[in-house]
Structure formats: structure tokens, C-alpha cells
Design an enzyme around this catalytic site. Sequence first.
Site, mmCIF file in Angstrom:
data_model
loop_
_atom_site.group_PDB
_atom_site.id
_atom_site.type_symbol
_atom_site.label_atom_id
_atom_site.label_comp_id
_atom_site.label_asym_id
_atom_site.label_seq_id
_atom_site.Cartn_x
_atom_site.Cartn_y
_atom_site.Cartn_z
ATOM 1 C CG ASP A 1 43.322 43.572 43.332
ATOM 2 O OD1 ASP A 1 42.455 43.848 44.178
ATOM 3 O OD2 ASP A 1 43.158 42.734 42.426
ATOM 4 C CE LYS B 1 36.880 45.070 42.390
ATOM 5 N NZ LYS B 1 37.171 45.496 41.003
HETATM 6 O O1 MRU Z 1 38.058 43.200 39.737
HETATM 7 P P1 MRU Z 1 38.312 41.949 40.528
HETATM 8 O O2 MRU Z 1 37.061 41.189 40.817
HETATM 9 O O3 MRU Z 1 39.398 41.108 39.933
HETATM 10 O O4 MRU Z 1 38.848 42.492 41.925
HETATM 11 C C1 MRU Z 1 39.166 41.563 42.924
HETATM 12 C C2 MRU Z 1 39.580 42.187 44.211
HETATM 13 O O5 MRU Z 1 39.692 43.388 44.347
HETATM 14 C C3 MRU Z 1 39.955 41.250 45.314
HETATM 15 O O6 MRU Z 1 39.660 41.812 46.560
HETATM 16 C C4 MRU Z 1 41.474 40.971 45.247
HETATM 17 O O7 MRU Z 1 41.848 40.624 43.941
HETATM 18 C C5 MRU Z 1 41.882 39.906 46.179
HETATM 19 S S1 MRU Z 1 41.273 38.326 45.664
HETATM 20 C C6 MRU Z 1 41.905 37.148 46.705
#
Ligand code: MRU
Length: 338
Positions: free
Chosen positions: A229, A240
Site C-alpha cells: 500500500d 495488509k
Molecule cells: O484494505 P484493502 O483490501 O484495500 O488492502 C489491500 C492490500 O493490502 C493489498 O495487499 C494492497 O493494496 C496491494 S493491492 C495490489
Amino acid sequence: MHSLDHHDTIRAVAWDSGALRLLDQRRLPFVETWLDCRNADDVATAIRDLVVRGAPAIGIAAAWGVVLAARQGADLDAAITRLRAARPTAVNLMWALDRMRARIGAGADAAGLEHEARTIQDEDLAANRRMGELGAALIAPGSGVLTHCNTGSLATAGFGTALGVIRAGFSAGKIAQVYAGETRPWLQGARLTMWELLRDGIPARLIADSAASHLMKSGAVHWVIVGADRIAANGDTANKIGTYQLAIAARHHGVKFMVVAPTSTFDAAMSSGDRIEIEQRDPAELFSCGGQRIVAEGAQAWNPVFDVTPHGLIDAIVSERGVIERPDRERMRTVLGA
Ligand code: MRU
């Protein structure tokens, strides 16, 4: 047909003559329904409520939110401010809005902004295809891999980041077995990643998040492959919640750890991961499962939804500009040219 095209059939964010259509990820895998956003506030709400999620996808959706605001003659600064505040951790959101703001500053009208949003979306897809090749090249034939959360077509413009590497790796005979962690509390792994892998006919087994160390000890996994992220200038990576403990377990068991993310996820202004804002969500997300309350009334909970993996635990960061092995500040700079 390109050999990878049959692994690239899902689109979760679609511009459809004046409306932004989002595949509602809260209802997958059993209900495939689309939510139409008609203004920037609809998009901000959809991002906050996880109708659309995944770092690249929320950036793309936000860019289209600016287009909607421009077409309605709305206050663009106010729209950008509200979109920016929808979620704090994924820098792709701020990156995409900064790109839109730069076009506004250069005098772009609604059509010009539409072109920019489409470009952001197209570039993301191209980056994912490229990262798929680069990441797959690191993997030995017949490997087992473990992934976390959902980093696939649903989380991006298409194909995916970590899941793109898995798609490309499977296609090239590098990956024989995929394991996907459930990813409590929102179950992105169980609900979304398993859905994508099953559709593609990629051999996948779901594991409880708490089974990861035991799995690694068995020798069945050669790489942990995750998305990101926000990646700080020294390579520290926010992803995550649960990613950090996978990295610790991987190092302990001699399993390699790969982060796959486009350069829109890199935050050169963030010197280390310590300062990355970690989104805290409603503790109620932990109190129920599938709409059913599972925790006694009156309980309290702590619900951070991201964590930061220190760069020292990462073997490779794969971006569309190249692979950064054993990332640190210096190697990051060399590959990214910043
Ligand atoms: O809370 P989310 O579902 O938006 O979290 C998503 C993640 O942590 C993904 O691993 C990250 O955004 C990479 S997506 C290509």
C-alpha cells in the site's frame, strides 16, 4: 490471444459513459453486482466502505471521481480533499489525485481529465503485466507460494501485482501450488483471491492466517508474494495486516519474501516506514463473520488494517522499473532513479 490474456478477464473499475461502475467487492464471491457512482462523493464513500479496494484500484477510482466532479462543474479542490480523506494508508490514492491536480493546474477541462484518468488506468495494467514477467523470473519451476489479502484484478486495473506474478508464474510452469491466507477480518484472501484463482484454474488452497508458520515449516512454500500500500524510501513496506508476521516467519524458515508494487505505490517523501499512517477501522469488523455476530456483547477490540514490514525482511521488491533485491535506501534509489 496473448498467452496471459485468459488470466486477465476481470475488470472491477469501469468508466461507462459518464458514470463510474464499481464491482461491489463487499458482496463477492456469491453476488456479482455493480454500483454506479455519479459524483465524487459517491466515489469517496465507495472507497471508504471497501466497495472498491486495493491500493492501485482506489487511486484509479479516485481519478475518475475527479472526472465526475469536473463534468458536473463541482468544486474540484473540495472533491479532491474528500477523495483524499477516504483512506489514509495506500499512497496510490494521493498519487493519483496529485496527477489529476497537476492536470487541473495545467488547465485541463473535463475531457482532458478523462484522458488522464484513462491513462492512469492503462498504465497500471501495463505495469502489472511487466511486473508479472519480472517477478515470475525469480521463481524456480515447480514452486509453492503463499499470498496474503487480494492483489489481483480486483485490486488493480487488471491482472494484479502479487497475483499478477502468480498468474505469470503459473503460466510459465514456475508455480505448482498457491496458498492464500484468509486475511481476517475482511477476508480478502478467502472471498476475493480464491475467487480469482478458481476462475483462472490455478491450483489454490485456502489456509487460516494462523496456519502460515506451520505451512512454511513443512517446506511446501518457496516464496511469500504480497502487494503493498505504501513503500518508503528505504524499502519498508506497508501492506495488509498480517504481512509483517508472514515476513518474520518466512525469514525464520528460509522462505523468500517478495513485494510486488507499481511505482505509484512508492512514497519517496517517506524516509522510513515508521511514519506511515496505519488505518484503524471499526472494531465491529472483528465482532462478526459473514454478518453473524461471533463475539460476546460488550467486548472491545483493536483493528489496525495494515502493518509495516521492515526492508531487512524483504528479499525482492518488484516494480515495473525493475527488481530491487535486498532493498535498502541506496538500492531503491538506483532502480527507481530518484
Ligand atoms: O484494505 P484493502 O483490501 O484495500 O488492502 C489491500 C492490500 O493490502 C493489498 O495487499 C494492497 O493494496 C496491494 S493491492 C495490489
